[in-house]
Design a protein around this motif. Structure first.
Motif, PDB file in Angstrom:
ATOM      1  N   PHE A 114       8.322  -3.190   5.574  1.00 53.26           N
ATOM      2  CA  PHE A 114       7.931  -3.949   4.381  1.00 53.26           C
ATOM      3  C   PHE A 114       8.964  -5.031   4.072  1.00 53.26           C
ATOM      4  O   PHE A 114      10.130  -4.727   3.824  1.00 53.26           O
ATOM      5  N   SER A 115       8.510  -6.271   4.057  1.00 55.93           N
ATOM      6  CA  SER A 115       9.435  -7.393   3.860  1.00 55.93           C
ATOM      7  C   SER A 115      10.211  -7.276   2.552  1.00 55.93           C
ATOM      8  O   SER A 115      11.372  -7.660   2.466  1.00 55.93           O
ATOM      9  N   PHE A 116       9.576  -6.703   1.553  1.00 52.50           N
ATOM     10  CA  PHE A 116      10.214  -6.632   0.237  1.00 52.50           C
ATOM     11  C   PHE A 116      11.082  -5.390   0.055  1.00 52.50           C
ATOM     12  O   PHE A 116      11.631  -5.166  -1.006  1.00 52.50           O
ATOM     13  N   ILE A 159      -2.527  -8.127   9.771  1.00 50.20           N
ATOM     14  CA  ILE A 159      -1.213  -7.816   9.188  1.00 50.20           C
ATOM     15  C   ILE A 159      -0.715  -6.468   9.698  1.00 50.20           C
ATOM     16  O   ILE A 159       0.426  -6.328  10.117  1.00 50.20           O
ATOM     17  N   HIS A 160      -1.608  -5.493   9.663  1.00 48.69           N
ATOM     18  CA  HIS A 160      -1.202  -4.149  10.061  1.00 48.69           C
ATOM     19  C   HIS A 160      -0.893  -4.040  11.551  1.00 48.69           C
ATOM     20  O   HIS A 160       0.014  -3.332  11.947  1.00 48.69           O
ATOM     21  N   ILE A 161      -1.663  -4.756  12.356  1.00 50.95           N
ATOM     22  CA  ILE A 161      -1.387  -4.750  13.794  1.00 50.95           C
ATOM     23  C   ILE A 161      -0.021  -5.393  14.043  1.00 50.95           C
ATOM     24  O   ILE A 161       0.831  -4.866  14.741  1.00 50.95           O
ATOM     25  N   SER A 170       2.938  -5.224  -7.273  1.00 49.33           N
ATOM     26  CA  SER A 170       1.680  -5.868  -6.899  1.00 49.33           C
ATOM     27  C   SER A 170       1.198  -5.398  -5.529  1.00 49.33           C
ATOM     28  O   SER A 170       0.004  -5.237  -5.310  1.00 49.33           O
ATOM     29  N   HIS A 171       2.120  -5.156  -4.610  1.00 46.68           N
ATOM     30  CA  HIS A 171       1.714  -4.649  -3.294  1.00 46.68           C
ATOM     31  C   HIS A 171       1.139  -3.241  -3.400  1.00 46.68           C
ATOM     32  O   HIS A 171       0.104  -2.942  -2.813  1.00 46.68           O
ATOM     33  N   ALA A 172       1.828  -2.393  -4.156  1.00 41.97           N
ATOM     34  CA  ALA A 172       1.344  -1.016  -4.311  1.00 41.97           C
ATOM     35  C   ALA A 172      -0.014  -1.009  -5.020  1.00 41.97           C
ATOM     36  O   ALA A 172      -0.932  -0.300  -4.613  1.00 41.97           O
TER      37      ALA A 172
HETATM   38  C1  HEM Z   1       0.198  -5.143   4.173  1.00 38.68           C
HETATM   39  C2  HEM Z   1      -3.453  -2.561   2.303  1.00 38.68           C
HETATM   40  C3  HEM Z   1      -2.301   1.120   5.234  1.00 38.68           C
HETATM   41  C4  HEM Z   1       1.920  -1.059   6.110  1.00 38.68           C
HETATM   42  C5  HEM Z   1      -0.941  -4.802   3.496  1.00 38.68           C
HETATM   43  C6  HEM Z   1      -1.708  -5.681   2.652  1.00 38.68           C
HETATM   44  C7  HEM Z   1      -2.694  -4.944   2.089  1.00 38.68           C
HETATM   45  C8  HEM Z   1      -2.611  -3.606   2.604  1.00 38.68           C
HETATM   46  C9  HEM Z   1      -3.749  -5.399   1.086  1.00 38.68           C
HETATM   47  C10 HEM Z   1      -1.401  -7.173   2.493  1.00 38.68           C
HETATM   48  C11 HEM Z   1      -0.908  -7.603   1.208  1.00 38.68           C
HETATM   49  C12 HEM Z   1       0.049  -6.704   0.498  1.00 38.68           C
HETATM   50  O1  HEM Z   1       0.926  -6.069   1.091  1.00 38.68           O
HETATM   51  O2  HEM Z   1      -0.057  -6.650  -0.710  1.00 38.68           O
HETATM   52  C13 HEM Z   1      -3.465  -1.337   2.951  1.00 38.68           C
HETATM   53  C14 HEM Z   1      -4.468  -0.296   2.771  1.00 38.68           C
HETATM   54  C15 HEM Z   1      -4.149   0.736   3.614  1.00 38.68           C
HETATM   55  C16 HEM Z   1      -2.944   0.342   4.305  1.00 38.68           C
HETATM   56  C17 HEM Z   1      -5.619  -0.389   1.803  1.00 38.68           C
HETATM   57  C18 HEM Z   1      -4.824   2.054   3.855  1.00 38.68           C
HETATM   58  C19 HEM Z   1      -6.099   2.315   3.655  1.00 38.68           C
HETATM   59  C20 HEM Z   1      -1.041   0.874   5.702  1.00 38.68           C
HETATM   60  C21 HEM Z   1      -0.272   1.780   6.483  1.00 38.68           C
HETATM   61  C22 HEM Z   1       0.936   1.191   6.704  1.00 38.68           C
HETATM   62  C23 HEM Z   1       0.913  -0.127   6.088  1.00 38.68           C
HETATM   63  C24 HEM Z   1      -0.752   3.129   6.952  1.00 38.68           C
HETATM   64  C25 HEM Z   1       2.080   1.805   7.460  1.00 38.68           C
HETATM   65  C26 HEM Z   1       3.198   2.181   6.921  1.00 38.68           C
HETATM   66  C27 HEM Z   1       1.811  -2.359   5.680  1.00 38.68           C
HETATM   67  C28 HEM Z   1       2.847  -3.364   5.849  1.00 38.68           C
HETATM   68  C29 HEM Z   1       2.356  -4.554   5.293  1.00 38.68           C
HETATM   69  C30 HEM Z   1       1.028  -4.251   4.807  1.00 38.68           C
HETATM   70  C31 HEM Z   1       4.174  -3.129   6.504  1.00 38.68           C
HETATM   71  C32 HEM Z   1       3.082  -5.892   5.193  1.00 38.68           C
HETATM   72  C33 HEM Z   1       3.829  -5.919   3.894  1.00 38.68           C
HETATM   73  C34 HEM Z   1       4.785  -7.093   3.793  1.00 38.68           C
HETATM   74  O3  HEM Z   1       5.905  -6.963   4.247  1.00 38.68           O
HETATM   75  O4  HEM Z   1       4.395  -8.113   3.234  1.00 38.68           O
HETATM   76  N1  HEM Z   1      -1.534  -3.554   3.466  1.00 38.68           N
HETATM   77  N2  HEM Z   1      -2.555  -0.911   3.871  1.00 38.68           N
HETATM   78  N3  HEM Z   1      -0.304  -0.274   5.489  1.00 38.68           N
HETATM   79  N4  HEM Z   1       0.744  -2.925   5.046  1.00 38.68           N
HETATM   80 FE1  HEM Z   1      -0.903  -1.926   4.462  1.00 38.68          FE
END
Ligand code: HEM
Ligand code: ISQ
Length: 145
Positions: free
Chosen positions: A44-46, A93-95, A61-63
């Motif tokens: 997570f960048s933040f 993003i996730h990939i 906001s992310h959570a």
């Molecule tokens: C980014 C939703 C599962 C890790 C994001 C974003 C959304 C999102 C909306 C882009 C914008 C933001 O961060 O606010 C979700 C949802 C999930 C899910 C709904 C499950 C149903 C996961 C899982 C991981 C993960 C399992 C693994 C730990 C991340 C990371 C970012 C991200 C690392 C980039 C954050 C950053 O540094 O900006 N996710 N996510 N997510 N997600 Fe998820």
């Protein structure tokens, strides 16, 4: 059995409790995730450059977005019986961040624990909605690669 109005109402109710104390619950959410998987901090960048989990507007906001999406999935399940991803960039993003299947279980557990704290009552309503959303995200990913 389909997703019921009662289940959706339950999700909406606990979402309201969650939102009312967003700073507390978003910190709790990340803390549980990092307890389970400390290495996730660097994803997570933040969080990368901070020691521990601290309250911030970004963190909140992310959570909140994650919980909001599960809440929207509950709505979709009740109204059309399936979850369709609205945001195609979400999978990229996730990939890009290296998210793999077992991570979804970590986030799921943290989400359910956080909601339990926020609302004291927890049915399978959140779990069903989360699983449907996670499945949709994984399916879209597998379709692309
Ligand atoms: C980014 C939703 C599962 C890790 C994001 C974003 C959304 C999102 C909306 C882009 C914008 C933001 O961060 O606010 C979700 C949802 C999930 C899910 C709904 C499950 C149903 C996961 C899982 C991981 C993960 C399992 C693994 C730990 C991340 C990371 C970012 C991200 C690392 C980039 C954050 C950053 O540094 O900006 N996710 N996510 N997510 N997600 Fe998820
Ligand atoms: C997963 N994806 C995006 C944001 C997140 C915030 C907290 C915990 C998990 C997350």
């Amino acid at each position: 059995m389909g997703y019921t109005e009662k289940q959706e109402a339950l999700v909406n109710g606990s979402w309201e409790s969650f939102k009312q104390n967003l700073s507390v619950y978003s910190v709790l959410f990340y803390t549980i995730i990092l307890e389970k998987k400390p290495a996730a901090k660097d994803m997570f960048s933040f969080l990368k450059d901070s020691a521990g989990v601290h309250d911030s507007p970004k963190l909140q906001s992310h959570a909140a977005k994650v919980f909001e999406m599960v809440r929207d999935s509950a709505y979709q399940l009740r109204t059309k019986g399936e979850v369709v991803l609205g945001d195609a960039t979400l999978c990229s993003i996730h990939i890009q961040k290296g998210v793999i299947d077992p991570h979804f279980e970590v986030v799921k557990e943290a989400l359910l624990k956080t909601i339990k704290q926020a609302s004291e009552e927890l049915s399978t309503a959140w779990e069903v909605a989360y699983d449907a959303l996670a499945t949709a995200i994984k399916k879209e990913r597998n379709r692309r690669f």
